[in-house]
Design a protein around this motif. Structure first.
Motif, mmCIF file in Angstrom:
data_model
loop_
_atom_site.group_PDB
_atom_site.id
_atom_site.type_symbol
_atom_site.label_atom_id
_atom_site.label_comp_id
_atom_site.label_asym_id
_atom_site.label_seq_id
_atom_site.Cartn_x
_atom_site.Cartn_y
_atom_site.Cartn_z
ATOM 1 N N LEU A 121 0.860 -1.189 0.000
ATOM 2 C CA LEU A 121 0.000 0.000 0.000
ATOM 3 C C LEU A 121 0.894 1.236 0.000
ATOM 4 O O LEU A 121 1.856 1.324 0.779
ATOM 5 N N HIS A 122 0.563 2.193 -0.851
ATOM 6 C CA HIS A 122 1.382 3.400 -1.003
ATOM 7 C C HIS A 122 0.616 4.621 -0.498
ATOM 8 O O HIS A 122 -0.536 4.845 -0.875
ATOM 9 N N CYS A 123 1.276 5.393 0.352
ATOM 10 C CA CYS A 123 0.693 6.634 0.882
ATOM 11 C C CYS A 123 1.496 7.808 0.319
ATOM 12 O O CYS A 123 2.724 7.874 0.488
ATOM 13 N N LYS A 124 0.777 8.713 -0.350
ATOM 14 C CA LYS A 124 1.440 9.844 -0.991
ATOM 15 C C LYS A 124 0.998 11.146 -0.338
ATOM 16 O O LYS A 124 -0.198 11.381 -0.151
ATOM 17 N N ALA A 125 1.953 11.967 0.023
ATOM 18 C CA ALA A 125 1.671 13.236 0.692
ATOM 19 C C ALA A 125 1.889 14.400 -0.254
ATOM 20 O O ALA A 125 2.586 14.288 -1.267
ATOM 21 N N ILE A 126 1.263 15.506 0.088
ATOM 22 C CA ILE A 126 1.468 16.730 -0.686
ATOM 23 C C ILE A 126 2.933 17.144 -0.562
ATOM 24 O O ILE A 126 3.492 17.188 0.531
ATOM 25 N N GLY A 127 3.560 17.440 -1.672
ATOM 26 C CA GLY A 127 4.976 17.793 -1.660
ATOM 27 C C GLY A 127 5.835 16.691 -2.249
ATOM 28 O O GLY A 127 7.058 16.845 -2.362
ATOM 29 N N GLY A 128 5.212 15.558 -2.608
ATOM 30 C CA GLY A 128 5.969 14.500 -3.278
ATOM 31 C C GLY A 128 6.456 13.387 -2.379
ATOM 32 O O GLY A 128 7.005 12.395 -2.871
ATOM 33 N N LEU A 129 6.268 13.499 -1.067
ATOM 34 C CA LEU A 129 6.713 12.448 -0.164
ATOM 35 C C LEU A 129 5.824 11.216 -0.322
ATOM 36 O O LEU A 129 4.600 11.314 -0.375
ATOM 37 N N SER A 130 6.437 10.030 -0.378
ATOM 38 C CA SER A 130 5.693 8.794 -0.551
ATOM 39 C C SER A 130 6.294 7.704 0.330
ATOM 40 O O SER A 130 7.516 7.619 0.472
ATOM 41 N N ARG A 131 5.399 6.887 0.907
ATOM 42 C CA ARG A 131 5.843 5.775 1.738
ATOM 43 C C ARG A 131 5.052 4.524 1.352
ATOM 44 O O ARG A 131 3.862 4.606 0.986
ATOM 45 N N THR A 132 5.710 3.363 1.463
ATOM 46 C CA THR A 132 5.072 2.092 1.122
ATOM 47 C C THR A 132 5.038 1.193 2.346
ATOM 48 O O THR A 132 6.041 1.071 3.077
ATOM 49 N N PHE A 133 3.877 0.546 2.564
ATOM 50 C CA PHE A 133 3.671 -0.328 3.719
ATOM 51 C C PHE A 133 2.974 -1.617 3.273
ATOM 52 O O PHE A 133 2.338 -1.654 2.211
ATOM 53 N N PRO A 134 3.062 -2.670 4.096
ATOM 54 C CA PRO A 134 2.299 -3.890 3.777
ATOM 55 C C PRO A 134 0.801 -3.649 3.970
ATOM 56 O O PRO A 134 0.382 -2.982 4.925
#
Length: 233
Positions: A121-134
């Motif tokens: 699962l990918h979480c994308k924030a305003i400003g281009g920051l992105s994190r991936t989690f199970p």
């Protein structure tokens, strides 16, 4: 910031009022879009609205909720009013959701899973920051909910209607049972009456035979007496 829903949008929306209905619709929406069931852990939902045509969804809860996803090691804050556009495997144009990254809160604008699924699962924030989690880190605990089919009555109404139908069915069966019992009783009574008539007929016939026998016996006795008198003379 207050979330204002235009009247023309509300007119096209499915609107669910109250926490129970809101929770059910939220879980159902996540299920239908292929997103993890615990992604929106809201509490005391006041209103949930969904426009199927555009995928726009809004949620209003009594107060802001902060939730810690232990599997992802992240704190996520949900404002009293949250909105998004739901697509298959994706929530985009999100408002009212922030995630804590190190010591700062960042506003999320999109959450999605891979297609085909990879378990990420990918979480994308305003400003281009992105994190991936199970994905499993965002699944709700406990058994999956029982979903009410779309355009079907709510669970409570279905239970009431089902109870009414069961009661009606029970009464109908009871009436049928009474009718059968009455029919069997009438049949038994008719058979009993017929048996009595046959018994009476048999009894009358028996009496007739006895009387006939007595008459025969009397005639024989008279004849014997006459023979005895003739012999004596």
């Amino acid at each position: 910031m207050t979330l204002t829903i235009p009247d023309e949008v509300r007119a096209k929306a499915e609107i669910y009022v109250g926490d129970a209905a809101g929770q059910e619709k939220t879980r159902l929406l996540l299920h239908e879009t292929g997103l993890p069931s615990g992604l929106l852990p809201l509490k005391d939902i006041i209103e949930c609205g969904y426009v199927e045509e555009t995928g726009f969804v809004w949620l209003k809860q009594a107060r802001k909720v902060d939730h810690y996803f232990a599997g992802a090691g992240r704190h996520v804050s949900y404002a009293a009013e949250v909105s998004a556009v739901a697509e298959q495997g994706r929530l985009k144009k999100i408002t009212g959701v922030k995630a804590k990254e190190m010591l700062i809160w960042v506003t999320l604008h999109e959450i999605c899973v891979d297609d085909p699924p990879t378990g990420k699962l990918h979480c994308k924030a305003i400003g281009g920051l992105s994190r991936t989690f199970p994905v499993e880190a965002f699944e709700a605990e406990g058994p999956p909910p029982v979903f009410t089919p779309r355009n079907a009555p709510c669970a409570a109404a279905a239970a009431v209607n089902g109870g009414g139908q069961a009661a009606a069915g029970g009464k109908a069966e009871e009436k049928v049972g009474d009718a059968v019992a009455e029919k069997e009783a009438a049949k038994a009574e008719e058979q009993e009456k017929k048996a009595d008539e046959e018994a009476n007929a048999a009894g009358d016939d028996g009496v007739g035979k006895v009387e006939e026998k007595l008459k025969e016996m009397s005639t024989a006795e008279v004849a014997a007496h006459a023979e005895a008198v003739a012999a004596k003379n």
